[in-house]
Design a protein around this motif. Sequence first.
Motif, PDB file in Angstrom:
ATOM      1  N   ALA A 128     130.559  79.973  42.202  1.00  0.00           N
ATOM      2  CA  ALA A 128     129.428  79.082  42.407  1.00  0.00           C
ATOM      3  C   ALA A 128     128.602  79.041  41.135  1.00  0.00           C
ATOM      4  CB  ALA A 128     128.572  79.543  43.580  1.00  0.00           C
ATOM      5  N   MET A 129     127.778  77.997  41.006  1.00  0.00           N
ATOM      6  CA  MET A 129     127.013  77.843  39.772  1.00  0.00           C
ATOM      7  C   MET A 129     125.558  77.524  40.076  1.00  0.00           C
ATOM      8  SD  MET A 129     127.992  75.661  36.429  1.00  0.00           S
ATOM      9  CE  MET A 129     126.824  75.386  35.112  1.00  0.00           C
ATOM     10  N   ILE A 130     124.681  78.053  39.243  1.00  0.00           N
ATOM     11  CA  ILE A 130     123.249  77.764  39.349  1.00  0.00           C
ATOM     12  C   ILE A 130     122.832  77.023  38.082  1.00  0.00           C
ATOM     13  CG2 ILE A 130     120.953  78.775  39.464  1.00  0.00           C
ATOM     14  CD1 ILE A 130     122.251  81.115  40.988  1.00  0.00           C
ATOM     15  N   PHE A 131     122.143  75.919  38.273  1.00  0.00           N
ATOM     16  CA  PHE A 131     121.824  75.060  37.137  1.00  0.00           C
ATOM     17  C   PHE A 131     120.467  75.387  36.535  1.00  0.00           C
ATOM     18  CE2 PHE A 131     125.110  72.881  39.289  1.00  0.00           C
ATOM     19  CZ  PHE A 131     125.758  72.120  38.342  1.00  0.00           C
ATOM     20  N   MET A 133     119.690  82.791  54.588  1.00  0.00           N
ATOM     21  CA  MET A 133     119.850  82.837  53.126  1.00  0.00           C
ATOM     22  C   MET A 133     118.505  82.610  52.442  1.00  0.00           C
ATOM     23  SD  MET A 133     122.730  83.515  51.877  1.00  0.00           S
ATOM     24  CE  MET A 133     124.267  83.988  52.613  1.00  0.00           C
ATOM     25  N   MET A 134     117.722  81.680  52.991  1.00  0.00           N
ATOM     26  CA  MET A 134     116.414  81.405  52.400  1.00  0.00           C
ATOM     27  C   MET A 134     115.515  82.623  52.533  1.00  0.00           C
ATOM     28  SD  MET A 134     115.921  77.483  53.662  1.00  0.00           S
ATOM     29  CE  MET A 134     114.268  77.240  53.032  1.00  0.00           C
ATOM     30  N   ALA A 135     115.608  83.296  53.685  1.00  0.00           N
ATOM     31  CA  ALA A 135     114.810  84.510  53.864  1.00  0.00           C
ATOM     32  C   ALA A 135     115.243  85.555  52.839  1.00  0.00           C
ATOM     33  CB  ALA A 135     114.994  85.044  55.279  1.00  0.00           C
ATOM     34  N   ALA A 145     123.919  78.517  46.182  1.00  0.00           N
ATOM     35  CA  ALA A 145     125.056  79.043  45.431  1.00  0.00           C
ATOM     36  C   ALA A 145     125.685  80.238  46.145  1.00  0.00           C
ATOM     37  CB  ALA A 145     124.611  79.434  44.022  1.00  0.00           C
ATOM     38  N   VAL A 146     124.867  81.094  46.757  1.00  0.00           N
ATOM     39  CA  VAL A 146     125.439  82.303  47.352  1.00  0.00           C
ATOM     40  C   VAL A 146     125.760  82.130  48.839  1.00  0.00           C
ATOM     41  CG1 VAL A 146     124.304  83.803  45.686  1.00  0.00           C
ATOM     42  CG2 VAL A 146     123.197  83.355  47.871  1.00  0.00           C
ATOM     43  N   SER A 147     125.538  80.913  49.381  1.00  0.00           N
ATOM     44  CA  SER A 147     125.678  80.725  50.833  1.00  0.00           C
ATOM     45  C   SER A 147     127.100  80.989  51.315  1.00  0.00           C
ATOM     46  CB  SER A 147     125.242  79.310  51.219  1.00  0.00           C
ATOM     47  OG  SER A 147     126.070  78.366  50.599  1.00  0.00           O
ATOM     48  N   HIS A 155     111.058  67.763  46.809  1.00  0.00           N
ATOM     49  CA  HIS A 155     109.822  67.474  46.061  1.00  0.00           C
ATOM     50  C   HIS A 155     108.592  68.112  46.697  1.00  0.00           C
ATOM     51  CE1 HIS A 155     108.176  64.395  48.830  1.00  0.00           C
ATOM     52  NE2 HIS A 155     109.450  64.249  49.142  1.00  0.00           N
ATOM     53  N   GLU A 156     108.760  68.641  47.914  1.00  0.00           N
ATOM     54  CA  GLU A 156     107.624  69.302  48.559  1.00  0.00           C
ATOM     55  C   GLU A 156     107.512  70.759  48.139  1.00  0.00           C
ATOM     56  OE1 GLU A 156     107.312  68.329  52.863  1.00  0.00           O
ATOM     57  OE2 GLU A 156     109.201  67.313  52.486  1.00  0.00           O
ATOM     58  N   LEU A 157     108.486  71.253  47.368  1.00  0.00           N
ATOM     59  CA  LEU A 157     108.512  72.665  47.014  1.00  0.00           C
ATOM     60  C   LEU A 157     108.208  72.852  45.534  1.00  0.00           C
ATOM     61  CD1 LEU A 157     111.760  73.629  48.936  1.00  0.00           C
ATOM     62  CD2 LEU A 157     109.404  73.804  49.731  1.00  0.00           C
ATOM     63  N   SER A 158     107.694  74.042  45.193  1.00  0.00           N
ATOM     64  CA  SER A 158     107.396  74.351  43.798  1.00  0.00           C
ATOM     65  C   SER A 158     108.693  74.666  43.056  1.00  0.00           C
ATOM     66  CB  SER A 158     106.470  75.554  43.735  1.00  0.00           C
ATOM     67  OG  SER A 158     107.160  76.704  44.188  1.00  0.00           O
ATOM     68  N   GLY A 159     108.603  74.712  41.720  1.00  0.00           N
ATOM     69  CA  GLY A 159     109.782  74.975  40.901  1.00  0.00           C
ATOM     70  C   GLY A 159     110.445  76.295  41.253  1.00  0.00           C
ATOM     71  N   GLY A 160     109.641  77.318  41.460  1.00  0.00           N
ATOM     72  CA  GLY A 160     110.199  78.630  41.785  1.00  0.00           C
ATOM     73  C   GLY A 160     110.933  78.610  43.116  1.00  0.00           C
ATOM     74  N   LEU A 161     110.325  77.945  44.105  1.00  0.00           N
ATOM     75  CA  LEU A 161     110.973  77.847  45.415  1.00  0.00           C
ATOM     76  C   LEU A 161     112.260  77.052  45.313  1.00  0.00           C
ATOM     77  CD1 LEU A 161     108.173  77.332  48.082  1.00  0.00           C
ATOM     78  CD2 LEU A 161     109.548  79.339  47.613  1.00  0.00           C
ATOM     79  N   ARG A 162     112.209  75.966  44.509  1.00  0.00           N
ATOM     80  CA  ARG A 162     113.411  75.153  44.363  1.00  0.00           C
ATOM     81  C   ARG A 162     114.544  75.960  43.747  1.00  0.00           C
ATOM     82  NH1 ARG A 162     110.557  69.727  43.103  1.00  0.00           N
ATOM     83  NH2 ARG A 162     109.702  70.921  41.403  1.00  0.00           N
ATOM     84  N   GLN A 163     114.202  76.801  42.746  1.00  0.00           N
ATOM     85  CA  GLN A 163     115.260  77.592  42.128  1.00  0.00           C
ATOM     86  C   GLN A 163     115.802  78.616  43.126  1.00  0.00           C
ATOM     87  OE1 GLN A 163     117.702  77.415  40.315  1.00  0.00           O
ATOM     88  NE2 GLN A 163     116.834  77.396  38.276  1.00  0.00           N
ATOM     89  N   ARG A 164     114.937  79.121  44.000  1.00  0.00           N
ATOM     90  CA  ARG A 164     115.411  80.029  45.047  1.00  0.00           C
ATOM     91  C   ARG A 164     116.357  79.297  46.006  1.00  0.00           C
ATOM     92  NH1 ARG A 164     112.117  84.840  45.453  1.00  0.00           N
ATOM     93  NH2 ARG A 164     110.492  84.662  43.902  1.00  0.00           N
ATOM     94  N   ILE A 165     116.014  78.038  46.299  1.00  0.00           N
ATOM     95  CA  ILE A 165     116.898  77.234  47.149  1.00  0.00           C
ATOM     96  C   ILE A 165     118.261  77.081  46.477  1.00  0.00           C
ATOM     97  CG2 ILE A 165     117.271  74.954  48.176  1.00  0.00           C
ATOM     98  CD1 ILE A 165     115.012  76.175  49.585  1.00  0.00           C
ATOM     99  N   MET A 166     118.228  76.786  45.162  1.00  0.00           N
ATOM    100  CA  MET A 166     119.480  76.654  44.402  1.00  0.00           C
ATOM    101  C   MET A 166     120.305  77.934  44.521  1.00  0.00           C
ATOM    102  SD  MET A 166     120.220  73.943  42.691  1.00  0.00           S
ATOM    103  CE  MET A 166     121.344  74.674  41.511  1.00  0.00           C
ATOM    104  N   ILE A 167     119.622  79.060  44.401  1.00  0.00           N
ATOM    105  CA  ILE A 167     120.334  80.341  44.472  1.00  0.00           C
ATOM    106  C   ILE A 167     120.897  80.537  45.879  1.00  0.00           C
ATOM    107  CG2 ILE A 167     120.041  82.848  44.344  1.00  0.00           C
ATOM    108  CD1 ILE A 167     117.956  82.323  42.119  1.00  0.00           C
TER     109      ILE A 167
END
Lengths: 293, 348
Positions: free
Chosen positions: B114-117, B156-158, B189-191, B174-186
């Motif tokens: 998996a990849m994280i951008f 996974m989000m927890a 990726a690990v889901s 767009h409702e989430l901050s950059g940090g939260l978005r990167q956590r979502i990306m992670i």
Amino acid sequence: MTTAAVATATRAMRRPARSRSLKAWYRNGTLVAGLVIVGLLVLVAVLAPLLTPYDPIKQDLQNSLLSPSADHWLGTDKYGRDVLTRLLYGARVDLRVGFLAVLIPFVIGSVLGALAGYFGGWFDTIVMRVVDVFFAFPFYVLVIVLVFVFGNGEKSIYLAIAAVSWVAYAKIMRGELLVAKKQDYVVAARLGGMSHGRILVKHIAPNVLSQALIYAMSDIVMDIMAIVTLGYLGLGIAPPTPEWGSMILDGQEFITTQWLQATIPGLAVVVTSLGLSLLGDGLSDLLSPERRK
Amino acid sequence: MPGATAQTAARRASHVPVQPGVPLLSVQDLTIGIRGSAGRSVAIVEGVSFDVAPGQRMGIVGESGSGKSLTLRAIAGLLPKPVEVLSGRVEYGGADLLTMPAKKRRTLMGPEIAMIFQEPMTALNPVVRVGDQIAEGPRRHLGMSAKEAGELAVSMMARTGIPDPRRRARAYPHELSGGLRQRIMIAMAVSCGPRLLLCDEPTTALDVTVQLQVLRLLERLCSDTGTSLVFVTHDLAVINQTCSELAVMYAGHIVESGRVAEVFRQPRHPYTRGLLESAPDFDRPDRELIPIPGFPPNVADRPAGCPFAPRCGYVRDHCTEAMPPLAEVAPGRLSACYESDRLTEVLA
């Protein structure tokens, strides 16, 4: 602050942003004006048999070419048919053909354009060269020629309009796809092992379809204009079916004595176009990506 | 969330058996560039080789244009046209990813790799709820029902430290901050429980404080599940926080590699040393920062010998004649420098 006010405020904060942006739709004056006009027209068209006691086709030659009166609000035409009745029934035909005629090119053009933009290569080349060929002809010239070829009638109008206007959707969607397929979220979906079909339908389509939808709104106007024009030229819906274009043609003979007969259906076309244009503008305000955030 | 992990592992059909002692990912003599007519190809990345063992966390560091991102993208199969792999192999569990049929490769992407951008802003679909985006992989690859995958997404989000995950799962990016978005990306990726995670500067777009949280999260996720990591960045401090191994790239070559702590303590290539000396160190705030003079060479006309020679303080005549090979200078330490014996000074 009262408890109720706090509760309302909390609820408002909890509500996701999407519904917040949709909540504002009625503040969009253009959209509301368009919706009201088009809505009224559709309502009138649907309810036509209830709104008038007359038959739009049956002739009554003894009462031909009457001036407006309490019985015939807009008078009668040369065959004694009530003009208002024909106007209302005409709305049924013109609106139906306009809306339906947009569907086929919308689907065909969007799908072909999307596939061309997404996959590129030889398929893209072929589709876009065909698009260029169709684009090279003026709209009306091609429509008229095609109606000649296919023969009079509703079906050939659908065919002609579909054949001519799918190219616009193809161009729009291809451009959108060229941008969308480079987006990181599409790359990420590819990387997540998603198939092309799934990516196109689930990830790209919701992001790009709004552009084609907005164009479709203005395209309906074009199509209704085309149908009326064809009717006026005697190439459209065959008489005696009521239709605004042929009404203008028929009323033209009596322009000096009964000028209402040609003017009223013309005004109907203007009002319809206005309503649809406002609706299209309003929708584009609402759906444009730059406004969505 | 051990239950979710066990469930994920049980669902996963093992595509690639990984034997102990065999590297999970093996990049061998990878050359990436633009193919020209009649052998006039331009190589941007030349002869890069490295192995990543199961559970190992490999950092690749280098400045812009050093080829670190291209190397990562070649592994992921995402090279931008007209750039392509000119030669070499990228083996995952012994199978060459580069020659593998696209369909087989696709079954690996997600459950295995998996990849994280870099940009959490653009790497999430703006019109799909984040919970659904996370759930898509498990539904597709692990055959979960919409409900199961939705539950997995929330857990996974927890796990990635998102507060109130059940509500946030219904949010749009767009409702989430950059940090939260990167956590979502992670979380995305690990889901599917991948064994190899590729990261392309995943924290560059974030605030420094958020950066640290995200790096710690990545490190913890990887060490908890034994996931291998390939982490590309230009930031040495970031490598120090997440990785166990380090490869330094310069002008398309790996010039030095080894364990992070050892490379930081005693760099054996002048470029690595230059990088370390030019970066501020909080533990020794009064240390003088020494910049590296000059600029990296243009891709089209790299010097004949060592590409770093024009900027190097240790340069000798033979440096400009031929590219020094990447050779073992100490156990587990590789350096591509003829003069590495002169670099024995211990920093810090």
